[in-house]
Design an enzyme around this catalytic site. Structure first.
Site: not given
Ligand code: IMP
Ligand code: MG
Length: 173
Positions: A41, A97-98, A101, A150
């Site tokens: 979302k 994407e938002d 990470d 975070f």
């Molecule tokens: P990745 O697969 O580790 O790159 O994770 C990406 C997803 O983790 C994002 O689309 C977010 O939904 C979630 N995420 C990563 N860091 C944060 C944060 O600081 N706050 C909230 N959601 C996060």
């Molecule tokens: Mg996400």
């Protein structure tokens, strides 16, 4: 319980940066149609705002995938809960994407989308936390590079809350 949230990026800064990215996308996709795919979302606030300022023809689709439970650290597991409505074959896809990470979500997703034979795939993220990367992903458009904290707001949640904040904030746990 309400956590303390401090502002990291203000509403005005976010709005300004999104317009700049939209301008760049409009230049880069000149003469083409951009097919934006929102990762639900978290990406929804960003994609709607971004698409409003893109001047090339634009279509939108949504998919839901996540590697997170209600924790603030990645579980490493992927949950795939909504597929796209439309085929992406031959289209110029922009994944929106938002935040990136570990990179696991986008790494997995772009691999999967590539098999559906789009004409091109580019990645656009509002936020990037490069210090936490586990797999390499090549990002084409980044709103803000942020330190390892975070964050919530503008689509990002902590235990499903705070997505509706109009700014990016840091949760003080
Ligand atoms: P990745 O697969 O580790 O790159 O994770 C990406 C997803 O983790 C994002 O689309 C977010 O939904 C979630 N995420 C990563 N860091 C944060 C944060 O600081 N706050 C909230 N959601 C996060
Ligand atoms: Mg996400």
């Amino acid at each position: 319980m309400a956590e303390k949230i401090s502002v990291l990026i203000s509403e005005e800064e976010v709005a300004k940066r999104i317009r700049e990215i939209a301008e760049q996308i409009s230049k880069d996709y000149e003469g083409k149609q951009v097919h934006m795919i929102c990762i639900l979302k978290g990406g929804v606030f960003f994609m709607t705002e971004l698409s409003k300022h893109v001047t090339v023809p634009c279509s939108l689709d949504f998919m839901a995938i996540s590697s997170y439970g209600d924790e603030t650290v990645s579980s490493g597991r992927m949950k795939f809960s909504k597929d796209l409505d439309n085929s992406i074959e031959g289209k110029d896809v922009l994944v929106v994407e938002d935040i990136i990470d570990s990179g696991n979500t986008l790494h997995y997703l772009t691999g999967m989308l590539q098999q559906r034979k789009p004409n091109s795939i580019r990645l656009c993220t509002l936020l990037d936390k490069p210090s936490r990367r586990e797999v390499e992903v090549s990002v084409d458009y980044t709103g803000f590079t942020i330190p390892d904290a975070f964050v919530v707001g503008y689509g990002l949640d902590y235990q499903q809350r705070y997505r509706n904040l109009p700014y990016i904030g840091v949760v003080e746990l």
